[in-house]
Structures are given as C-alpha cells and as structure tokens.
Design an enzyme around this catalytic site. Structure first.
Site, PDB file in Angstrom:
ATOM      1  N   ALA A   1      31.777  74.565   3.975  1.00 17.50           N
ATOM      2  CA  ALA A   1      33.207  74.460   3.674  1.00 17.50           C
ATOM      3  C   ALA A   1      33.933  75.749   4.031  1.00 17.50           C
ATOM      4  O   ALA A   1      35.051  75.727   4.548  1.00 17.50           O
ATOM      5  CB  ALA A   1      33.404  74.126   2.196  1.00 17.50           C
TER       6      ALA A   1
ATOM      7  N   GLY B   1      24.281  75.850   4.068  1.00 19.44           N
ATOM      8  CA  GLY B   1      24.528  75.456   2.694  1.00 19.44           C
ATOM      9  C   GLY B   1      25.869  74.753   2.572  1.00 19.44           C
ATOM     10  O   GLY B   1      26.717  74.810   3.471  1.00 19.44           O
ATOM     11  N   CYS B   2      26.071  74.105   1.459  1.00 13.92           N
ATOM     12  CA  CYS B   2      27.291  73.307   1.269  1.00 13.92           C
ATOM     13  C   CYS B   2      28.525  74.197   1.195  1.00 13.92           C
ATOM     14  O   CYS B   2      29.511  73.986   1.904  1.00 13.92           O
ATOM     15  CB  CYS B   2      27.159  72.425   0.030  1.00 13.92           C
ATOM     16  SG  CYS B   2      26.656  73.298  -1.468  1.00 13.92           S
ATOM     17  N   TYR B   3      28.483  75.207   0.324  1.00 16.96           N
ATOM     18  CA  TYR B   3      29.632  76.115   0.230  1.00 16.96           C
ATOM     19  C   TYR B   3      29.872  76.862   1.553  1.00 16.96           C
ATOM     20  O   TYR B   3      31.024  76.993   1.984  1.00 16.96           O
ATOM     21  CB  TYR B   3      29.426  77.132  -0.892  1.00 16.96           C
ATOM     22  CG  TYR B   3      29.472  76.607  -2.305  1.00 16.96           C
ATOM     23  CD1 TYR B   3      30.636  76.046  -2.829  1.00 16.96           C
ATOM     24  CD2 TYR B   3      28.372  76.718  -3.153  1.00 16.96           C
ATOM     25  CE1 TYR B   3      30.688  75.596  -4.148  1.00 16.96           C
ATOM     26  CE2 TYR B   3      28.418  76.279  -4.471  1.00 16.96           C
ATOM     27  CZ  TYR B   3      29.577  75.725  -4.970  1.00 16.96           C
ATOM     28  OH  TYR B   3      29.632  75.292  -6.274  1.00 16.96           O
TER      29      TYR B   3
END
EC number: 1.2.1.38
Lengths: 341, 341, 341, 341
Positions: free
Chosen positions: A167, A162-164
């Site tokens: 990061a 996932g994106c979060y």
C-alpha cells in the site's frame, strides 16, 4: 518468454490453510494458465487431511482440495513434478524451505517476509531469527509487480511484498522516482483489518477485543522493508481495526519546492496502463471499495508543499495473494492481471 | 432485613479476569453498600499478579485492583473476613469451590451454570461433568431477580441465570404464569455478541471468523435451563454475531384460544413496578439500546393466537453481572437496582 | 463561587434531539446539582411534541422528557426561569440564539462551532456564514475544561471545543506549553465514528456506505480551531469509520533537540490530578476503551526527536456533552467530574 | 433454445443506480453472452449524467458507464434495439414500465415486487398501490431459477423473487414438494444486511442507528410472496442488522410423522446438480460465506419431527442480481451459472 498453454504450469502451495494461502489456492485454481499441484500444510498440523473447503466454507464450491502434510515424500514429488512453489509459511519456515526447492530448479514465490529485506543482518532485530541464506537472499527479487516486471520475470526466487509496504510503496514510489520528495521523513499512518494478524487463535484478535488501536510503534518489521525499497526515511504506524479485510494508508509527504500539479500528474502517469492500479487525482479510497478486489486505489491531495496520498488495498489480495499471481503471470509472459479480473 | 450501612458488606470475586468478572468487579466497586474484598483468579493463571485495569483499560480509572491467585491462604482469609463470594468461574470449578465457602457460612452467588439445573443427572449430558454436590444443588435458588425476590433474599446459594435464559424467561414467564401459553413448544431464536463466548483465544471467535451463524442446534445447555424454569417445552437456537455485546431473542409462542390483548397486558403488568424491565407493548427492542445497560427490553406483537415477543439484554449485565448485583441487593434488603443506575 | 445546593441550578437544552443533545440531556438529568429545565428543538421540527425517549429507546428509563418547540413563549420562560442554556444547535443557529439569552443574563454553553474561532473573519471560509456577533465572540471562553478552568468558571459564554480538537489539544497542549515542540507542523491523523456526522438521514452515512475513508482534506473546520488554540501549525486529516462512537487521534510531532523522557513526563504531569484524563506513558488507547466514557486516554511513544501521541475519546462525551458538563461544574464550583462517573 | 453467440443479446438496465442495479450492471457487463445496452435512471434523478463508477468506486475498473435519464427517446431506442430489459425500479414503477417494453416485444426481467404476487388484489394491502396490469401479472413467471427453469426459459416477463423469499423458498420447497411438511405453520426468522433497505438516505439506516432489530412483524410484503409460492402457511419475521450484505434465515418446520433422514436427504437431492446451491446436511451457513457470492448455502438439523433449516444468501446477488442473470441464462439456453462463477 513464450505464452504457456493453459494449465501447463503446475504450482504447489505450501502453507495453504492460512488466510493468504486459501486466497492463493482459489486464485491458482481458477487461473487459466495454472494447474494447482497441491495444497500443503506442516506435516504435524491438525489441518492435514482435511479439505480446504472445510476451513473456508465460502469456497466450498471450488476448494474441495485436501490439505496434505508436507512429508519428505510430498516434497520429493513437488520437486520432481511441480514448476513453482508458493510459500505462505511463517517467515523462518520460508527461509528453511525455499533453498531445497530452488536447488531442485523450481521457481519459488515466497509470500512471507523471509526474503524481503536487503541483508541477513536485518533479520535478527526485525524478525527475531538468524537468516542463514545470504546467497538466496541476494538472489531474491522484490515482487512489487508494477515496479519490477522484468526482474520478476527472470527471477527464480520472488519475495512478494508485505501488505503495508505494498500500500505504501505503490503510493510513494512514483514520487520518489520522479524526484519530487523532499528529504524529510514520510509519515505513513495505516489501518488494517484483522485478517492481517493471520488465521490463529489469539486473545488480541478475539472479536470483542477489536476496535481501533495502534500497535508496533517505531518497530514494525515493515518499516525497514519500506525504507529499503523506497530509499527514503519513513515513519510507519500500523493500526488494527475490527473489520476483516483491507488496508487504508494515509501518507504525509513533503514535496520539493516548485513541484507543480503537473509534476505530480506526470509522476503517477506511470500507472496509466496498469490494469490493477486505480489512480485518480482527488480520489479518497475507501476500504469497502477494495475488499475482495486485486486493485490498489490511490489518490492525492496537496496544499503547497504538503502532500497527502491515500492508498487502499485488500491485504489478502494486492497485499499478498493476487500480487503473487501478478508475479507468476510476469514469469509466464502473461498479462499481469491474468486470472484476477 | 435491615438496610446495611455503606461498605459494610464485603464481597470477594473469584474468576474476576473474564468479561463477566470484570463487569461485576466494576459494579461491586462502585456499589454504595458493598466493599470489594478482593479479585481472584486461579492460582496458576498468568493473570495472577496483574491489575484488572491492565486487562481492561476501559476501567483504568476504577479497577486498579490486583488479581490475586486463589491460594489456600487467600481462601482462608475470604472465609474469615468476607461476607459473600461471587463465582465467575467455569461451571465445574464453581461446583468444586462453592461448598467450602458455603460451609464456612458465606453466601455464594454463582454466575456459572454449576447450580442452575434441577438435578445432578442433568449435568453429564449438558455440562460434561459429574456433579457431586446434590445437596447444594437442591439448596440453590435460581437468581432471576424479578421473579424470585424472596427466595433469593433468603438463599445462601444463588445460581444466577444464564444470559439466553434471562432474555427468554423474562419474556415468557409472565405469559406462562398467567396461563396464556398453549401447550405447543415455544421457539426461541436468539443472537448473541461474541463476549458470550468468554475472554479467551479461540479461532472461532477471531474477528475475521465472525459474521452471523447458528450454533448448538438442539443441544445447547441453556435449553434445559429454560425448560425447567418455564415448565414448558422450548426449541432454543442461539446464533453468534460479530458485535461484542448484547442478546436479542425473538420468541414465537402460541396463545390459548380467547386470549385477549387485555390478558397480555395484564400478564406483563407484573413488570409495572420493576425498575430494570423496560416493557412496552409494541416495542421492537434493539441490541444497541441495551448495551452497557442493566435493563431487559421487552415488547410483544400478535396476530390471532400467534404471539411474538422480542427481548433484548446486555449479556454481560442483565445476562450476568448486573443480575448478580440485583441478587445481592435483594439479600441486603436494598432496592433491586441499587448501584446499577 | 459558592457550591450550589442540589437541583438548584436550572439548565435548558436547545437542540436536544441530536446525538449530542440526547447525551447532554441524560447527563443533566442525572446530575446531582442540576435540574433539567426543558429540552427544546426547532419550532418547526417534526420531533417537537415527541418524547426524547421515543428517539432514544436506550434512554427509555430516564428521558421520558417532551421535546418542546422553541416558540417565543418558551424562549421567554427560559429567559425568566432558567440559569444556563446549553446550545446543541447548528453553528449558525447557535450564533443567532446565544445573544438573546446572554443579554437576558443567562449563562450560555454552546456545543456548536459558533463561538470557537478567534475572529468573525474566520467564519465565512470555514463555516460558510457571516458571523455578526463579534462582541460575543470576543467574550466567549474556549471550554477545554482541564486547561481553562478559571476562565470557564467566570465566563458567561463558553464555546465547548469540537470533538477532534479535544482529542488533539488534550494530547498536544502539555507539550506546547512546556516548550517541547519543534516549530515544524504537527500531523494529526484522526478516525471518528459515524455519530460525529450527526443524527440525520444522509446517503454518505448509510450503514452500507461506511468503511474507512478520509475526508475534509486540508479544509476541515477543526483545523483553524486546533491551530488557534495550540498556537502551532497542524495538518489535520479526519477519517470516517463505520463504528458508531469514538475518536482515535494519532499525532506525529517533532521534539526540540535535547528533549528528555523526563521532560515529556513532566509535561504530562499537568494531568496527574485530573480525574477525567487517563494518561499512561506507553499506553495505546483504543476506541473500545473510551466509548460511553467521559475520559480522554493518552499515551506517548518516542524515537529520538520523533514523538507519537495517541489520544482517544468518545466524540459525544469528552468530545461534546460530558465536556459541557465539566464546564458547568467549573462554573458552579463543583468538582470537574461531578455527575460524570 | 439455441446457444447465442457471445455479446449478441443486448440488455438494458433501468434503475441501475441502486445497490441491485449496480451489481446487475457489473454482472451483465462481464457476462460472455450479454452486451450491456445501457444503464438508465429516472429522467429526473440527480444521478442522470454521472458515471455508475462514480457512485460505486469499487467498480471503477469496469463500470465507467453513464447513467442515462430514461427519456421517451431512450425508451424508444431500447424498444427498437435491445432484447431484454431488467427493471431494478420501485415496485410501482416496474408495474408502470413493464407493459410498454413487453408490448414492444422485449423480454422483461423485473427485480421489483411488482409482478411477484398471485393477483392484483394482493397489491393494495401489501404494496400500497393499485395494480392495473392484471394481464401481465398473470403472464409473469416467478423467477426462482432452480425451480422453474422451463417456465422462465419461455417467459416474456419474469418476476425475480425477493431476497427473503429466495432464502426461504430454496430451503423449504424441497420439503414441501416431497410432502414432508406437516400442515402447521413454518416459522422463518431472518436477518438481513442494510443494503436490503436500498441505496437512499434514511435515518433508520444511518450507521449509528443500526445494530440488530426486528421489523415488519406480521405484515412484511414478503410473507404473501412466500406463502403463495410455498403453498404453505409461514410466519416470517425479518430483522435488520448492521452488516452491509447478506441474509441468514433460520427456518423452523415440523415434519410429518415417520419422516426419515433418508427422506430429507432425498428431498434435497433435487439440488445435487445445481451449481449455485451449496447444500450440506449439517452445515451451519454463515453470512460471511455467501457475501459477494451467487450461492445459496443450505443445511438442515433435526430432532424428532422438529426440523431446522438454515439458509444464507447475498441479498444483492442470489437475492436479486445474480438470480436475474440465472433467469436470462435460462432464457438463452445457457448454463444457469454462466457469467456468475
């Protein structure tokens, strides 16, 4: 694995009409070693039959590609003629679609959350559906490209993070692996642009409704994803901002006693040769610096045992589409950044 | 008309859940001479039963007002007990609702386009529906407050101008009335914030889809409204921007030969005593200067016979809700800016 | 203190040309019990002699007030004729200016950081100058209006809190005072609009340079201010965003064992009668809901002992100018919200 | 001209620290047929000695290039060893610098306005300085790449068009050349992002000062540039918006009588084979579709003799840096889009 001659590897993209699907279509299209087998949407989607470039005029020069309805015939032709399927579909659709392509011998790179968590039991509480593919869930390799290159290279099924989580994990894994993190919970305060909510009509993402606001407190589905991958407790709080793209994560962690600056520097040394990680000790990554770029920007700051790590990505690229390309590059024995710079 | 004692005049707002309805509810609520009879939405709206402040947390301190479904019972109680009805409904709904309140003797101030055009024949081409209220359409007074104060004061039915027409007419009417405009067409280039599209889910107004783009070329329904009111041909081109509120209109007009600066100054002198018009000869109005304010900002610049007039308003206020308040102020014999500053 | 008849209390504003000064000028101007004695800037400022409305066209209707250079003559007339001086000056200028007005018997309400910290020793490390007014620093009352109403009412010198401290303390003080906070450090992740950087030319705040970025890590001067007021260790990390106004603070705190929801509800009960605090248990305050409003919006969320409090303000209003008005209201025995709603 | 082998052509960039200079440095750096000789700033600039990537963290991966002060020594080495000089300097600096490189036999591609106008007499009124290089001004070729490919290919000195003129001329030249424009003045309403104002501290471009506002009415220096190139009278009005990059021009022109749709289609047929022009009859170009792209997007709409052409570019790319690359591509006999897609 041997280097594949240009354009020999054929990839189909299912769910190509969304923000991630369009970015991925563009990246596959321009990739020197991939050929785009086709772009697909649900058979019943009103987008079926239109050109991808009609939905994305910014890509009018390169994506004059018809969006095809995913009929049984199309599925069959994908199974017989394509090498890899990228799934940019809803979580439950990915879970439903992946097995048939896998069983037909194709590689599947799934950009949904359908194969990211450890166990089927995690799905009802966090994703709201029963996950009936325990076998394939066990086979799935987590596609955090800088961390699991060998596993990804060998995997038949890759679950792109996932994106979060991307990061967050890119910022935290070096510390965790180096044993520098105290056992106390890591706090992840993250802010995302509105493309993270997907390409769909919704009052909450209407332009006038946006400013800056927290959401999903204590219950966002990226929390178990991060926790399972990091093997460390986190408190993750996402915020929705009014800008289109980008995530900035501000991470608060406690260091074990006696952790030196050198220990931190050594920990992040793991990224020294990584072409898509821009690490700099005291950097203060900014959203504007990563938008439309495949990089993750990372910097750290400390005071005593308190560490702050800052991490920024483009949610549609390193947080989705370009990381999926990193995964297929690994599978094809190509440099991880092939087609991305 | 005599000054009315505070809170004696009772106003109901129908269609209160939209952006304009909420602004108007706030303005009525805080108006010294009005009492808010009630806020209504369609009987079948999912908003019925919720508090207006739940939809608009920015007004949590003042709009803890229930949105009521507009049942027959509610209509009846409005007819018997309220003095004025504000309609913030869709154009065709306004046309359907207004007559029964008018026939019950109430005043109606309609913020839709349902009663703005000259004739029922204009409605099918520009609004897409048959207008069956020719009688009331003839009775309707155009609510451009600075221009038709006496007519508005006497009217039973007021059609509050559209947002773009307000910005345009406030800039151009002084010139037209003074006979300074050459017969050639006036070009109106206007840019609006996204609240102009209304409070509803739509892909076109999703935050990530917005930037700056023209729309409605040659066919926007505000073109006939401006033309009819100005009695002058215009070419009107709206643009959608990514900011939430505000309209900036840049108007290009040709002056009759021998028009002097003094003529222009005299023409705009009509606004000298108008408290809600901020006119300044060489001003360059900016969106930020009018947002959340009831003013129209106007400035002009010329070179020979070529005139540029710049005009800025908040589309939800001077372009809708605060102008509606100006209209009721006129009807109640109050200063036009009562409750607005 | 007795209620003062309208317009009897005369206030001068020094440093009126900045973003905070302009907001304060507007608030004083429209306040029913205050008269604006004058607006001042440095004698050598290029703004001296211009109208405030020329700098702030959004206030063209109400701020046609000349900015006067603060000459010795002007100082003298302020001392002899005004009642209160608001200082919107740089920190060190405030420290230099305040004593002479105080010694002349005026009240001083300082919006800089010049009198916020506990001791002169705190100034060199955090503000970069020697603070030579230990006497007045001891006299200064911290102007957090909801918390120190009696002290503020009696004070000759009020130090209006910083913007970030206001957002933070309003969220945290109820918990601290109720003894609910575990001793571990509270993490404050805050995001501010660019007006927070002041009205001045700077490459860092050029429109194209802005997106979302952390700054001042571990060393922002609001850290000691919060810590001293809260009597609790905090880790405060500000971020600069691209929007003009507003602060959103996301606060992470650990609760003492056995803290119940009821305990939390009771703690925040202190705000039940506060007209400028909009508290709601599960609220998720958003920047857009507080911009151009004098409120602080607060909501809390918990999971076990982990608490998240969300707090939003307009940095120029509750974070500066409107809070200064709250302070003078307290001094004049007026309702705290007088002139603000 | 023959194709040059990769990296054989060496280009120096002077004024590399600005927004345009940085984009151009990146494009030269990644161009297959160019080698970047060096990046230069004024000898006295505080940027001298820093890395370009320190100013532009978004290019940290590719622009770790030192900004060198342009000393006499450096000039000399450029003259002896580089092939082309790109000038991204202020207008008057370009005029001062160009001749010595030209006289040393280098090619000069100037991105300022220093060599764009027809005659030295045009400079004092529009640029505020005396232009003392009449000889070179006559030699300069206007670098509108799609229109003057042969002249550019042969030129020693190329004046890359301004951003607004590029957007305007690309839209209008096909019509003018086809003889479709009535003699009446063309109105150009254009909106630009804030990078157009350059990378410098300025109150007018502070983030909080931006929204949408016209400027330079009747007197912008791009007016004579457009008029001279188009050989047609225009009324050009620029607006400054709050977004970072991009220009949208809305152009209003009158067509000669009897102009058919086919005539228009034929006129724009000139772009059929142009890889960097995305023309589509009814397109409504949007800022978001051209940002960070080297394209110009064009669409037209008509009603009778009234034509509206919409044109969008990235002001830093097609409006400056990527068009400069098009020019050098033409000079090197390369495809015009080489290094840009």
């Amino acid at each position: 694995m041997q280097y594949q001659p240009a354009s020999s590897h054929s990839a189909a993209i299912i769910g190509a009409s969304g923000y991630v699907g369009a970015e991925l279509s563009r990246l596959v299209q321009q990739h020197p070693a991939l050929s785009l087998f086709g772009c697909y949407v649900s058979e019943h989607s009103s987008d079926a039959g239109t050109l991808l470039s009609d939905l994305y005029p910014q890509y009018a020069h390169c994506l004059k590609i018809p969006l095809q309805g995913l009929t049984d015939n199309e599925k069959s032709s994908i199974k017989h003629q394509a090498d890899t399927v990228f799934l940019c579909t809803e979580h439950n659709i990915s879970v439903a679609l992946a097995p048939e392509f896998l069983e037909a011998g194709l590689k599947v790179i799934d950009l949904s959350g359908g194969f990211r968590l450890d166990a089927v039991e995690d799905y009802p509480p966090f994703y709201g559906f029963e996950h009936k593919q325990a076998h394939w869930l066990r086979q799935a390799v987590y596609g955090l490209a800088e961390w699991y290159p060998h596993e990804i290279a060998e995997a038949q099924l890759v679950a792109v993070p996932g994106c979060y989580p991307t990061a967050s994990l890119m910022a935290l894994l070096p510390l965790k692996k180096a044993g520098l993190l105290k056992s106390s919970k890591v706090i992840i305060n993250a802010v995302s642009g509105v493309t993270g909510a997907g390409r769909k009509a919704s009052l909450a993402t209407q332009g006038a409704e946006l400013s800056l606001q927290a959401y999903g407190l204590f219950e966002h589905r990226h929390t178990p994803e991060i926790t399972q991958q990091l093997q460390h407790e986190v408190l993750f709080t996402p915020h929705l901002a009014q800008f289109p793209r980008g995530i900035l994560a501000t991470l608060y962690a406690e260091l074990n006693d006696d952790t030196s600056d050198t220990d931190l520097t050594s920990a992040y040394q793991c990224y020294a040769e990584q072409p898509l990680v821009r690490f700099k000790k005291l950097a203060r990554p900014a959203i504007k610096d990563v938008v439309q770029q495949p990089f993750v920007d990372i910097g750290w700051h400390r005071q005593g045992n308190q560490l702050i790590v800052l991490s920024a990505i483009d949610n549609l690229l390193k947080g989705a589409a370009s990381q999926a390309i990193q995964c297929i590059n690994l599978q094809l024995g190509l440099p991880v950044e092939e087609g991305l710079l």
